[in-house]
Design a protein around this motif. Structure first.
Motif, PDB file in Angstrom:
ATOM      1  N   ILE A  48       0.803  -1.294  -0.479  1.00 48.88           N
ATOM      2  CA  ILE A  48       0.218  -0.071   0.018  1.00 48.88           C
ATOM      3  C   ILE A  48       0.775   1.424   0.478  1.00 48.88           C
ATOM      4  CG2 ILE A  48      -0.563  -0.171   2.507  1.00 48.88           C
ATOM      5  CD1 ILE A  48      -3.047   0.756   1.711  1.00 48.88           C
ATOM      6  N   LEU A  49       1.848   1.221   0.578  1.00 50.83           N
ATOM      7  CA  LEU A  49       3.272   2.107   0.737  1.00 50.83           C
ATOM      8  C   LEU A  49       3.008   2.616  -0.976  1.00 50.83           C
ATOM      9  CD1 LEU A  49       5.443   1.066   3.254  1.00 50.83           C
ATOM     10  CD2 LEU A  49       3.437   2.902   3.376  1.00 50.83           C
ATOM     11  N   GLN A  50       2.873   2.277  -1.392  1.00 45.07           N
ATOM     12  CA  GLN A  50       3.549   2.590  -3.277  1.00 45.07           C
ATOM     13  C   GLN A  50       2.458   3.883  -3.692  1.00 45.07           C
ATOM     14  OE1 GLN A  50       3.119  -0.915  -5.510  1.00 45.07           O
ATOM     15  NE2 GLN A  50       4.999  -1.760  -4.601  1.00 45.07           N
ATOM     16  N   GLY A  51       1.065   3.950  -3.202  1.00 49.48           N
ATOM     17  CA  GLY A  51       0.006   4.329  -3.713  1.00 49.48           C
ATOM     18  C   GLY A  51       0.223   5.253  -2.928  1.00 49.48           C
ATOM     19  N   ASN A  56       3.028  11.606   2.903  1.00 50.29           N
ATOM     20  CA  ASN A  56       1.757  11.708   3.490  1.00 50.29           C
ATOM     21  C   ASN A  56       2.043  10.102   4.225  1.00 50.29           C
ATOM     22  OD1 ASN A  56      -0.039  13.310   3.018  1.00 50.29           O
ATOM     23  ND2 ASN A  56      -0.538  12.053   1.331  1.00 50.29           N
ATOM     24  N   GLN A  57       3.467   9.417   4.112  1.00 53.06           N
ATOM     25  CA  GLN A  57       3.439   8.279   4.370  1.00 53.06           C
ATOM     26  C   GLN A  57       3.892   8.517   5.543  1.00 53.06           C
ATOM     27  OE1 GLN A  57       6.600   5.229   2.091  1.00 53.06           O
ATOM     28  NE2 GLN A  57       5.597   5.934   0.359  1.00 53.06           N
ATOM     29  N   GLU A  58       4.345   9.698   6.462  1.00 57.02           N
ATOM     30  CA  GLU A  58       4.797  10.724   6.982  1.00 57.02           C
ATOM     31  C   GLU A  58       3.967  10.841   8.652  1.00 57.02           C
ATOM     32  OE1 GLU A  58       7.833  12.969   6.616  1.00 57.02           O
ATOM     33  OE2 GLU A  58       9.618  11.342   5.717  1.00 57.02           O
ATOM     34  N   GLN A  62      -2.761  10.012   7.655  1.00 55.07           N
ATOM     35  CA  GLN A  62      -3.156   9.727   6.038  1.00 55.07           C
ATOM     36  C   GLN A  62      -2.849   8.151   6.104  1.00 55.07           C
ATOM     37  OE1 GLN A  62      -3.915  11.228   4.052  1.00 55.07           O
ATOM     38  NE2 GLN A  62      -4.572  13.595   4.780  1.00 55.07           N
ATOM     39  N   LEU A  63      -1.752   7.530   6.991  1.00 54.19           N
ATOM     40  CA  LEU A  63      -1.892   6.333   6.631  1.00 54.19           C
ATOM     41  C   LEU A  63      -2.581   5.656   7.085  1.00 54.19           C
ATOM     42  CD1 LEU A  63       0.519   3.987   5.460  1.00 54.19           C
ATOM     43  CD2 LEU A  63       2.081   4.976   7.606  1.00 54.19           C
ATOM     44  N   MET A  69      -9.184   2.476   4.245  1.00 56.34           N
ATOM     45  CA  MET A  69      -9.788   1.642   3.280  1.00 56.34           C
ATOM     46  C   MET A  69      -9.576   0.718   2.385  1.00 56.34           C
ATOM     47  SD  MET A  69      -9.659   5.312   1.374  1.00 56.34           S
ATOM     48  CE  MET A  69      -8.411   6.022   1.559  1.00 56.34           C
ATOM     49  N   ARG A  70      -8.399   0.030   2.356  1.00 55.41           N
ATOM     50  CA  ARG A  70      -8.205  -1.352   1.694  1.00 55.41           C
ATOM     51  C   ARG A  70      -8.763  -1.882   3.265  1.00 55.41           C
ATOM     52  NH1 ARG A  70      -7.683  -5.044   0.166  1.00 55.41           N
ATOM     53  NH2 ARG A  70      -6.290  -6.415  -0.963  1.00 55.41           N
TER      54      ARG A  70
END
Length: 75
Positions: A48-51, A56-58, A62-63, A69-70
């Motif tokens: 999921i980090l690829q998207g 936002n990963q920080e 958001q993460l 959602m997934r």
């Protein structure tokens, strides 16, 4: 407290409760929570980090939102 890994096979709502408990026990900031969650991801869940943009990963909210959602109840 040691943080469990998340690979998407455990229900997200269950994992998130465990994660929040560990974060509270360790006194993590939101940035530390984002880092810990990123490091806890395995397998399909880590993909999921690829998207998600690096910025936002920080951001924990958001993460966690992307993971909700997934893998969340509405998934």
């Amino acid at each position: 407290m040691k943080l469990p890994q998340f690979d998407g096979t455990t229900p997200w709502n269950v994992y998130r409760r465990q994660f929040v408990s560990a974060a509270n026990a360790n006194g993590w900031t939101t940035t530390e929570k984002a880092t810990a969650l990123t490091l806890a991801l395995r397998g399909d869940a880590a993909a999921i980090l690829q998207g998600i943009s690096p910025e936002n990963q920080e951001v924990y909210e958001q993460l966690a939102g992307h993971l909700e959602m997934r893998y969340g109840q509405s998934h």
